[in-house]
Design an enzyme around this catalytic site. Structure first.
Site, PDB file in Angstrom:
ATOM      1  N   GLN A 183      63.237  27.022  65.048  1.00  0.00           N
ATOM      2  CA  GLN A 183      63.934  27.093  63.775  1.00  0.00           C
ATOM      3  C   GLN A 183      63.557  28.443  63.199  1.00  0.00           C
ATOM      4  O   GLN A 183      62.384  28.802  63.167  1.00  0.00           O
ATOM      5  CB  GLN A 183      63.545  25.944  62.842  1.00  0.00           C
ATOM      6  N   SER A 184      64.558  29.200  62.770  1.00  0.00           N
ATOM      7  CA  SER A 184      64.354  30.615  62.452  1.00  0.00           C
ATOM      8  C   SER A 184      63.512  30.891  61.227  1.00  0.00           C
ATOM      9  O   SER A 184      62.719  31.818  61.217  1.00  0.00           O
ATOM     10  CB  SER A 184      65.705  31.305  62.286  1.00  0.00           C
ATOM     11  N   SER A 185      63.714  30.138  60.181  1.00  0.00           N
ATOM     12  CA  SER A 185      63.062  30.504  58.920  1.00  0.00           C
ATOM     13  C   SER A 185      62.154  29.384  58.425  1.00  0.00           C
ATOM     14  O   SER A 185      62.343  28.219  58.771  1.00  0.00           O
ATOM     15  CB  SER A 185      64.125  30.789  57.857  1.00  0.00           C
TER      16      SER A 185
END
Length: 85
Positions: A22-24
């Protein structure tokens, strides 16, 4: 054990690796269902017959901030490097 026609005994003799992403930090906080589903992939691998399953989740929430050509996702980079050394 659930069988799948594309999963052979040769596959099952290897370790399964599940890479969570998950990127952020906000995605990590807000998308809990997505995170649960990604962690459930471990159980899916076991159900298919894998005896060893490695979870790589150390990069959760960190890839959005990456603006460089250098590999900065240590969990992913470490896992991939084991296959090429």
């Amino acid at each position: 054990m659930l069988s799948h026609p594309k999963v052979t005994p040769q596959h099952l003799a290897r370790k399964a690796v599940v890479y969570l992403r998950q990127s952020s930090p906000k995605q990590v906080q807000d998308n809990l269902q997505s995170q649960r589903l990604q962690y459930a992939l471990r159980e899916n691998a076991i159900t298919l017959g894998f005896h060893e399953v490695e979870m790589i989740d150390g990069d959760l929430g960190s890839s959005e901030m990456v603006i460089t050509a250098e590999p900065v996702l240590p969990g992913f980079s470490c896992a991939v490097s084991r296959f090429f050394t």
